[in-house]
Motif scaffolding. Sequence first.
Motif, PDB file in Angstrom:
ATOM      1  N   LYS A   1       0.902  -1.099  -0.067  1.00  9.68           N
ATOM      2  CA  LYS A   1      -0.155   0.102   0.170  1.00  9.68           C
ATOM      3  C   LYS A   1       0.876   1.180  -0.074  1.00  9.68           C
ATOM      4  CE  LYS A   1      -3.095   2.938   3.141  1.00  9.68           C
ATOM      5  NZ  LYS A   1      -3.437   3.004   4.368  1.00  9.68           N
ATOM      6  N   PHE A   2       1.978   1.389   0.819  1.00 15.64           N
ATOM      7  CA  PHE A   2       3.137   2.330   0.925  1.00 15.64           C
ATOM      8  C   PHE A   2       3.446   2.585  -0.603  1.00 15.64           C
ATOM      9  CE2 PHE A   2       3.557   1.749   5.840  1.00 15.64           C
ATOM     10  CZ  PHE A   2       2.404   2.402   5.989  1.00 15.64           C
ATOM     11  N   LEU A   3       3.818   1.621  -1.073  1.00 16.58           N
ATOM     12  CA  LEU A   3       4.489   1.572  -2.608  1.00 16.58           C
ATOM     13  C   LEU A   3       3.441   1.867  -3.631  1.00 16.58           C
ATOM     14  CD1 LEU A   3       6.547  -1.549  -2.189  1.00 16.58           C
ATOM     15  CD2 LEU A   3       7.598   0.771  -2.378  1.00 16.58           C
ATOM     16  N   ARG A   4       2.009   1.777  -3.379  1.00 21.37           N
ATOM     17  CA  ARG A   4       0.938   2.178  -4.240  1.00 21.37           C
ATOM     18  C   ARG A   4       1.163   0.859  -5.159  1.00 21.37           C
ATOM     19  NH1 ARG A   4       0.213   5.035  -0.387  1.00 21.37           N
ATOM     20  NH2 ARG A   4      -0.159   7.414  -0.524  1.00 21.37           N
ATOM     21  N   ASN A   5       1.276  -0.210  -4.851  1.00 18.12           N
ATOM     22  CA  ASN A   5       1.233  -1.344  -5.710  1.00 18.12           C
ATOM     23  C   ASN A   5      -0.210  -2.044  -5.261  1.00 18.12           C
ATOM     24  OD1 ASN A   5       1.305  -3.737  -6.710  1.00 18.12           O
ATOM     25  ND2 ASN A   5       3.513  -4.198  -6.554  1.00 18.12           N
ATOM     26  N   TRP A   6      -1.104  -1.470  -5.685  1.00 11.02           N
ATOM     27  CA  TRP A   6      -2.611  -1.884  -5.443  1.00 11.02           C
ATOM     28  C   TRP A   6      -2.877  -3.375  -5.734  1.00 11.02           C
ATOM     29  CZ3 TRP A   6      -3.505   1.246  -1.951  1.00 11.02           C
ATOM     30  CH2 TRP A   6      -3.231   2.653  -1.657  1.00 11.02           C
ATOM     31  N   ALA A   7      -2.507  -3.865  -6.711  1.00 16.64           N
ATOM     32  CA  ALA A   7      -2.592  -5.273  -6.962  1.00 16.64           C
ATOM     33  C   ALA A   7      -1.942  -6.215  -6.090  1.00 16.64           C
ATOM     34  CB  ALA A   7      -2.025  -5.709  -8.263  1.00 16.64           C
ATOM     35  N   LYS A   8      -0.784  -5.972  -5.458  1.00 18.14           N
ATOM     36  CA  LYS A   8      -0.396  -6.691  -4.475  1.00 18.14           C
ATOM     37  C   LYS A   8      -0.894  -6.364  -3.181  1.00 18.14           C
ATOM     38  CE  LYS A   8       3.055  -9.246  -4.380  1.00 18.14           C
ATOM     39  NZ  LYS A   8       2.821 -10.641  -4.340  1.00 18.14           N
ATOM     40  N   ALA A   9      -1.130  -5.203  -2.736  1.00 15.58           N
ATOM     41  CA  ALA A   9      -1.944  -4.900  -1.594  1.00 15.58           C
ATOM     42  C   ALA A   9      -3.210  -5.727  -1.633  1.00 15.58           C
ATOM     43  CB  ALA A   9      -2.152  -3.317  -1.469  1.00 15.58           C
ATOM     44  N   TYR A  10      -4.023  -5.648  -2.651  1.00 15.69           N
ATOM     45  CA  TYR A  10      -5.162  -6.447  -2.835  1.00 15.69           C
ATOM     46  C   TYR A  10      -5.086  -8.046  -2.657  1.00 15.69           C
ATOM     47  CZ  TYR A  10      -9.143  -8.653  -5.034  1.00 15.69           C
ATOM     48  OH  TYR A  10     -10.053  -9.366  -5.351  1.00 15.69           O
ATOM     49  N   GLU A  11      -4.103  -8.339  -2.985  1.00 19.18           N
ATOM     50  CA  GLU A  11      -3.808  -9.918  -3.090  1.00 19.18           C
ATOM     51  C   GLU A  11      -3.237 -10.312  -1.685  1.00 19.18           C
ATOM     52  OE1 GLU A  11      -0.205 -12.809  -4.194  1.00 19.18           O
ATOM     53  OE2 GLU A  11      -0.649 -11.351  -5.615  1.00 19.18           O
ATOM     54  N   LEU A  12      -2.523  -9.784  -0.981  1.00 20.34           N
ATOM     55  CA  LEU A  12      -1.947 -10.114   0.160  1.00 20.34           C
ATOM     56  C   LEU A  12      -3.038  -9.679   1.374  1.00 20.34           C
ATOM     57  CD1 LEU A  12       1.751  -8.906  -0.280  1.00 20.34           C
ATOM     58  CD2 LEU A  12       0.989 -11.208  -0.239  1.00 20.34           C
ATOM     59  N   GLY A  13      -3.756  -8.516   1.001  1.00 18.25           N
ATOM     60  CA  GLY A  13      -4.831  -7.895   2.081  1.00 18.25           C
ATOM     61  C   GLY A  13      -5.759  -8.931   2.145  1.00 18.25           C
ATOM     62  N   ARG A  14      -6.205  -9.685   1.197  1.00 13.96           N
ATOM     63  CA  ARG A  14      -7.124 -10.776   1.350  1.00 13.96           C
ATOM     64  C   ARG A  14      -6.792 -11.783   2.158  1.00 13.96           C
ATOM     65  NH1 ARG A  14     -11.264 -11.327  -3.206  1.00 13.96           N
ATOM     66  NH2 ARG A  14     -10.658 -13.525  -2.618  1.00 13.96           N
ATOM     67  N   GLU A  15      -5.477 -12.274   2.034  1.00  9.03           N
ATOM     68  CA  GLU A  15      -5.263 -13.344   2.833  1.00  9.03           C
ATOM     69  C   GLU A  15      -4.983 -12.617   4.501  1.00  9.03           C
ATOM     70  OE1 GLU A  15      -4.415 -16.141   2.135  1.00  9.03           O
ATOM     71  OE2 GLU A  15      -4.176 -15.986   0.047  1.00  9.03           O
ATOM     72  N   ALA A  16      -4.639 -11.476   4.736  1.00 10.26           N
ATOM     73  CA  ALA A  16      -4.628 -10.766   5.933  1.00 10.26           C
ATOM     74  C   ALA A  16      -6.109 -10.516   6.604  1.00 10.26           C
ATOM     75  CB  ALA A  16      -4.171  -9.554   5.933  1.00 10.26           C
ATOM     76  N   ALA A  17      -7.019 -10.596   5.796  1.00  6.21           N
ATOM     77  CA  ALA A  17      -8.342 -10.132   6.216  1.00  6.21           C
ATOM     78  C   ALA A  17      -8.796 -11.571   6.582  1.00  6.21           C
ATOM     79  CB  ALA A  17      -9.400  -9.558   5.238  1.00  6.21           C
ATOM     80  N   ALA A  18      -8.633 -12.459   5.856  1.00  5.54           N
ATOM     81  CA  ALA A  18      -9.106 -14.101   5.937  1.00  5.54           C
ATOM     82  C   ALA A  18      -8.723 -14.393   7.482  1.00  5.54           C
ATOM     83  CB  ALA A  18      -8.755 -14.843   4.913  1.00  5.54           C
ATOM     84  N   ARG A  19      -7.596 -13.888   7.824  1.00  2.00           N
ATOM     85  CA  ARG A  19      -7.022 -14.315   9.306  1.00  2.00           C
ATOM     86  C   ARG A  19      -7.272 -13.498  10.247  1.00  2.00           C
ATOM     87  NH1 ARG A  19      -4.715 -16.094   4.839  1.00  2.00           N
ATOM     88  NH2 ARG A  19      -3.634 -18.390   4.868  1.00  2.00           N
ATOM     89  N   SER A  20      -8.073 -12.366  10.025  1.00  2.57           N
ATOM     90  CA  SER A  20      -8.363 -11.375  11.073  1.00  2.57           C
ATOM     91  C   SER A  20      -9.838 -11.409  11.728  1.00  2.57           C
ATOM     92  CB  SER A  20      -7.976 -10.088  10.602  1.00  2.57           C
ATOM     93  OG  SER A  20      -6.585 -10.080  10.217  1.00  2.57           O
ATOM     94  N   PRO A  21     -10.036 -11.009  12.883  1.00  5.92           N
ATOM     95  CA  PRO A  21     -11.335 -10.983  13.536  1.00  5.92           C
ATOM     96  C   PRO A  21     -12.218  -9.991  12.882  1.00  5.92           C
ATOM     97  CG  PRO A  21      -9.796 -10.028  14.932  1.00  5.92           C
ATOM     98  CD  PRO A  21      -8.894 -10.506  13.799  1.00  5.92           C
ATOM     99  N   ARG A  22     -13.479 -10.671  12.457  1.00  6.15           N
ATOM    100  CA  ARG A  22     -14.615  -9.465  11.917  1.00  6.15           C
ATOM    101  C   ARG A  22     -15.346  -8.689  12.971  1.00  6.15           C
ATOM    102  NH1 ARG A  22     -15.859 -10.968   6.642  1.00  6.15           N
ATOM    103  NH2 ARG A  22     -17.635  -9.676   6.948  1.00  6.15           N
ATOM    104  N   GLY A  23     -15.584  -7.469  12.558  1.00 11.59           N
ATOM    105  CA  GLY A  23     -16.625  -6.659  13.312  1.00 11.59           C
ATOM    106  C   GLY A  23     -15.853  -5.954  14.434  1.00 11.59           C
ATOM    107  N   GLU A  24     -14.282  -6.141  14.427  1.00 15.72           N
ATOM    108  CA  GLU A  24     -13.675  -5.497  15.567  1.00 15.72           C
ATOM    109  C   GLU A  24     -12.897  -4.561  15.149  1.00 15.72           C
ATOM    110  OE1 GLU A  24     -11.726  -8.626  17.747  1.00 15.72           O
ATOM    111  OE2 GLU A  24     -13.417 -10.013  17.967  1.00 15.72           O
ATOM    112  N   GLN A  25     -13.200  -3.757  13.941  1.00 12.98           N
ATOM    113  CA  GLN A  25     -12.422  -2.734  13.488  1.00 12.98           C
ATOM    114  C   GLN A  25     -10.831  -2.914  13.230  1.00 12.98           C
ATOM    115  OE1 GLN A  25     -13.351   0.807  15.603  1.00 12.98           O
ATOM    116  NE2 GLN A  25     -15.143   1.044  14.739  1.00 12.98           N
ATOM    117  N   ASP A  26     -10.614  -4.034  12.936  1.00 15.75           N
ATOM    118  CA  ASP A  26      -9.410  -4.516  12.777  1.00 15.75           C
ATOM    119  C   ASP A  26      -8.914  -3.816  11.310  1.00 15.75           C
ATOM    120  OD1 ASP A  26      -7.064  -6.338  11.361  1.00 15.75           O
ATOM    121  OD2 ASP A  26      -7.313  -7.315  13.299  1.00 15.75           O
ATOM    122  N   PRO A  27      -7.633  -3.281  11.161  1.00 18.42           N
ATOM    123  CA  PRO A  27      -7.185  -2.513  10.156  1.00 18.42           C
ATOM    124  C   PRO A  27      -7.073  -3.414   8.908  1.00 18.42           C
ATOM    125  CG  PRO A  27      -5.342  -2.770  11.745  1.00 18.42           C
ATOM    126  CD  PRO A  27      -6.669  -3.127  12.357  1.00 18.42           C
ATOM    127  N   ALA A  28      -6.675  -4.789   9.010  1.00 19.28           N
ATOM    128  CA  ALA A  28      -6.505  -5.544   7.875  1.00 19.28           C
ATOM    129  C   ALA A  28      -7.615  -5.545   6.927  1.00 19.28           C
ATOM    130  CB  ALA A  28      -6.631  -6.761   8.201  1.00 19.28           C
TER     131      ALA A  28
END
Length: 288
Positions: free
Chosen positions: A54-81
């Motif tokens: 995200k800092f690099l503005r590489n949105w395709a990679k931020a999206y790809e890796l962000g999906r993995e991060a969110a899949a492992r994060s708690p929902r409904g708790e304002q997790d920044p992932a």
Amino acid sequence: MEKSEARKIVKEAREAWEAQEWLRSAELYEQVLAHYPDEKPSAVWWYDAALAHKFLRNWAKAYELGREAAARSPRGEQDPAFWNLGIAATIQGDWATARDAWEGFGIPMPEGTGEINASFGPACVRLDTGGEREVVWIQRLCPTRGRVMNVPATEGRRFGEIVVHDGEPTGERTFNGQSVSVFDELLLLQASELPTLRVSVNAAAPSDVQALVDSFFARDYGAEPASSFHMLCACCSTGRVDWDTSSTPTHGGSQKVWLAAPEAEARRLLEEWAAAAGRTWGGLQKAN
């Protein structure tokens, strides 16, 4: 990969992160995650790798890796992932994932599918183009997108364009007594077709200037008197500014006004406005 080697690489990734070597840090995390995607600390590694892109503005990679991060994060708790995934998914145009990410963060979404075009209230965005900075008001369409409601003085920027902004406030403004946040722009998502014009006007009173502004906004165009612009130092810009008192045209007399409208329409509205006593205009020209 042995766990001892993985620990060493994670240590190097963290050191690269502290040095703001974003690409190296992300690549090191990805080396480890290829072997250990679901260890207890893996969610943090996925998140940091996505954030680095995200800092690099590489949105395709931020999206790809962000999906993995969110899949492992708690929902409904304002997790920044989820927030960072919502930004990346919005930029990638994956509205289903964006909607799910905002819900996962804890923000209810309007019913429906596809692009999110709701009313999330006013906010401000600090435009950043080649080092120039200008704070403009937006109408938020979703948690990270907004339509610019001022006529920017910054060259190349236009009224009505849609921008993507970050989620961390970097300032505060007031709007009719209500405090709103200032966010930094991440991306110009959709350009505006309305040209920016500049005109010199002479008005007997501030109410005459406001009448000109109102006539343009009533037709979904924009008008911005020079007296509504305020130069602030970087420190003040990131603080609180009372917009209620500083935003109104402060004087009559002669001044420049920035307009957002087709030239023929701008001339027609200016002529209608100048029909009243004490109002004149001239020197209409394209600003960008």
